[in-house]
Design a protein around this motif. Structure first.
Motif, PDB file in Angstrom:
ATOM      1  N   GLY A 280     -14.130 -20.893  -3.019  1.00 43.47           N
ATOM      2  CA  GLY A 280     -13.712 -20.829  -4.420  1.00 43.47           C
ATOM      3  C   GLY A 280     -12.360 -21.460  -4.679  1.00 43.47           C
ATOM      4  O   GLY A 280     -12.172 -22.143  -5.693  1.00 43.47           O
ATOM      5  N   TYR A 281     -11.414 -21.261  -3.773  1.00 44.52           N
ATOM      6  CA  TYR A 281     -10.049 -21.771  -3.993  1.00 44.52           C
ATOM      7  C   TYR A 281      -9.784 -23.080  -3.266  1.00 44.52           C
ATOM      8  O   TYR A 281      -8.713 -23.678  -3.444  1.00 44.52           O
ATOM      9  CB  TYR A 281      -9.026 -20.717  -3.555  1.00 44.52           C
ATOM     10  N   GLY A 282     -10.703 -23.515  -2.426  1.00 45.71           N
ATOM     11  CA  GLY A 282     -10.545 -24.806  -1.773  1.00 45.71           C
ATOM     12  C   GLY A 282      -9.487 -24.850  -0.700  1.00 45.71           C
ATOM     13  O   GLY A 282      -8.998 -25.932  -0.356  1.00 45.71           O
ATOM     14  N   THR A 283      -9.115 -23.705  -0.150  1.00 40.03           N
ATOM     15  CA  THR A 283      -8.107 -23.643   0.900  1.00 40.03           C
ATOM     16  C   THR A 283      -8.308 -22.369   1.702  1.00 40.03           C
ATOM     17  O   THR A 283      -8.893 -21.394   1.203  1.00 40.03           O
ATOM     18  CB  THR A 283      -6.682 -23.676   0.330  1.00 40.03           C
ATOM     19  N   THR A 284      -7.822 -22.377   2.945  1.00 34.13           N
ATOM     20  CA  THR A 284      -7.834 -21.164   3.756  1.00 34.13           C
ATOM     21  C   THR A 284      -6.456 -20.525   3.841  1.00 34.13           C
ATOM     22  O   THR A 284      -6.291 -19.490   4.494  1.00 34.13           O
ATOM     23  CB  THR A 284      -8.322 -21.458   5.183  1.00 34.13           C
TER      24      THR A 284
END
Length: 519
Positions: free
Chosen positions: A186-190
């Motif tokens: 969803g946020y495009g990052t870990t």
């Protein structure tokens, strides 16, 4: 060295001590206890330096690695730094205690190794800066704890408790992995810091509510919430240091998970409401069952169930700074309680002729509650109610109910005047402590944790329900000597002492009565 790299030295020290211990796993391993204790002291010193560096340099956000990054990525902020210091300090105490407690045991070296490995996994968890880092440490903590729960594998009760713990742990691991995948997608990052920053800005991608629900489920399973609490009350077959480490450290991982992802949780008010209901009920349930337990360690275990429920309740009310403070206070208290349980039993046994106990009647209980709430309101006026959320004020009222229990004894007809004055001072001290610590916790975590939002209609209903429920529990505790052994309550007391057999039902559900023979 960057302050953000300092936290990795703590788990490195624990893992190095574990590797040394596993080389000599038998009885009285040479230098193993000493090296493990020194590694823990090094971790404490490292955590303290990191905390001081953070205080002087300002809060950090940790690294911002791209999606799919698997490298260890420590994050140093107002949440991870005190938790790292807490875990390292409790670990040092447990390892120091274990050196004498396990002396002469056939597998002392292996025991020390698994304790150090567990501490290394927990210190990795509290400083995780990426989702991959968090998930790996989360699973590793469960695996290491399972090894400790089965340190005496021939004991049937240990097998049963470990089996139930394994079932809940694996379910929690699946929920945690699924939540991490939804957040990363969803946020495009870990990077946890980037996710929380976006969530605080109001970014709510599709699936974020499901992610919050899965995080809540993982936290409830990890923290032994009703009805998955049974394993926690059955782990008394493990050595006492394991009980201390579990109840003062590992069990807090569920609350830490909710605190770490507080900004994400605020995007799902329905999930927070569920946490209030489950946590509140578990707190009430654990507090009531605890009153009926004859064994000290079992009573402490039920106390932990109730305390974890109260911490989940705090998270559900969006009082994340107070929940963090609760973790610290409960960890220190419960580690001391378990490690001194034997001495407590001996001291009680040494008392041959206990003095008279003042048993309050209904009138004394009523006066006590009015006096406690009056003291709480007076202290609140001195601090100022402006800027205080309704949730925090309600929580303070719930906490003061515990002081009302002491006041009721002081106001009993048979109580000496000195006891009445003493309990009144306790009420004043508790109220001053609550407002002071609340102010400190909010200011210390400003920026790292979100502010508590104004309650809506659902939140108000839950607040009122929580206050009324805990008031009734406090009255029941105060009146407990009057009704506990009454013939009309005898049957109820038996059912209550067995936790209304929820644990037995869970045993049957997972087939816990079928334990495979061990070679």
């Amino acid at each position: 060295m960057s302050p953000h790299a300092l936290p990795l030295l703590a788990p490195a020290a624990f893992f190095a001590a574990a590797a040394f211990a596993f080389r000599d796993p038998g009885m009285r391993p040479r230098d193993v206890p000493l090296i493990a204790e020194r590694a823990a002291l090094f971790a404490v010193a490292t955590a303290l330096v990191a905390l001081l560096a953070l205080a002087s340099a300002g809060p950090g956000t940790g690294p911002s690695l791209g999606a799919g990054a698997l490298a260890l990525a420590p994050r140093l902020d107002a949440v991870s730094a005190p938790m790292l210091l807490l875990v390292s300090f409790v670990g040092w105490v447990v390892l120091r205690y274990s050196a004498n407690y396990m002396d002469g045991s056939a597998r002392q070296g292996a025991f020390t190794g698994w304790i150090a490995t567990t501490l290394g996994a927990v210190t990795l968890l509290v400083q995780a800066g990426t989702l991959a880092h968090f998930v790996v440490a989360w699973i590793a903590t469960s695996v290491c704890l399972h090894k400790l729960l089965l340190f005496y594998p021939e004991r049937v009760q240990a097998q049963r408790a470990a089996r139930k713990k394994e079932v809940t742990a694996r379910l929690g691991d699946v929920a945690m992995i699924a939540a991490a995948w939804l957040l990363a997608d969803g946020y495009g990052t870990t990077d946890i810091a980037a996710i929380l920053e976006a969530a605080r800005a109001g970014v709510a991608p599709a699936g974020v509510s499901w992610a919050a629900a899965l995080l809540a489920l993982a936290a409830l399973l990890k923290s032994a919430q009703f009805p998955f609490h049974g394993w926690l009350t059955e782990v008394m077959e493990t050595p006492t240091p394991v009980s201390a480490l579990l109840h003062a450290g590992v069990i807090n991982a569920g609350g830490f998970l909710l605190i770490r992802f507080a900004d994400v949780m605020l995007l799902a008010p329905g999930v927070l409401a569920l946490l209030v209901m489950v946590g509140g009920f578990t707190a009430v349930f654990g507090a009531m069952v605890m009153l009926t337990q004859p064994a000290v360690k079992t009573s402490l275990a039920w106390s932990t169930v109730g305390q974890m429920g109260f911490m989940i309740l705090q998270c559900g009310l969006a009082l994340f700074p107070i929940a963090l403070l609760h973790i610290v206070a409960h960890s220190l208290y419960k580690a001391h309680a378990f490690l001194t349980a034997g001495a407590a039993v001996e001291s009680v046994a040494a008392v041959r002729r206990p003095g008279p106990v003042a048993i309050p009647d209904a009138a004394a209980v009523g006066r006590a509650f009015l006096l406690a709430l009056g003291i709480y309101a007076g202290v609140g006026v001195l601090f100022g109610f402006e800027g205080k959320s309704a949730q925090s004020l309600a929580l303070g009222a719930i906490l003061i109910f515990g002081v009302a229990y002491l006041l009721a004894q002081g106001l009993a007809d048979a109580a000496p005047r000195a006891l009445t004055r003493k309990t009144a001072l306790y009420a004043v001290g508790a109220s001053l402590g609550y407002f002071t610590l609340h102010l400190f916790a909010v200011r210390a975590t400003a920026g790292a944790l979100p502010a508590t939002p104004a309650p809506g209609p659902l939140e108000w209903a839950l607040i009122v329900l929580a206050v009324v429920s805990f008031a009734l529990v406090a009255v029941t505790q105060a009146m407990f000597p009057n009704w506990a052994y009454h013939p009309a309550a005898a049957g109820f007391r038996v059912h209550l002492s067995n936790g209304f057999y929820v644990n037995a039902a869970f045993d049957r559900l997972i087939g816990g009565w079928r334990l495979r023979a061990r070679a």
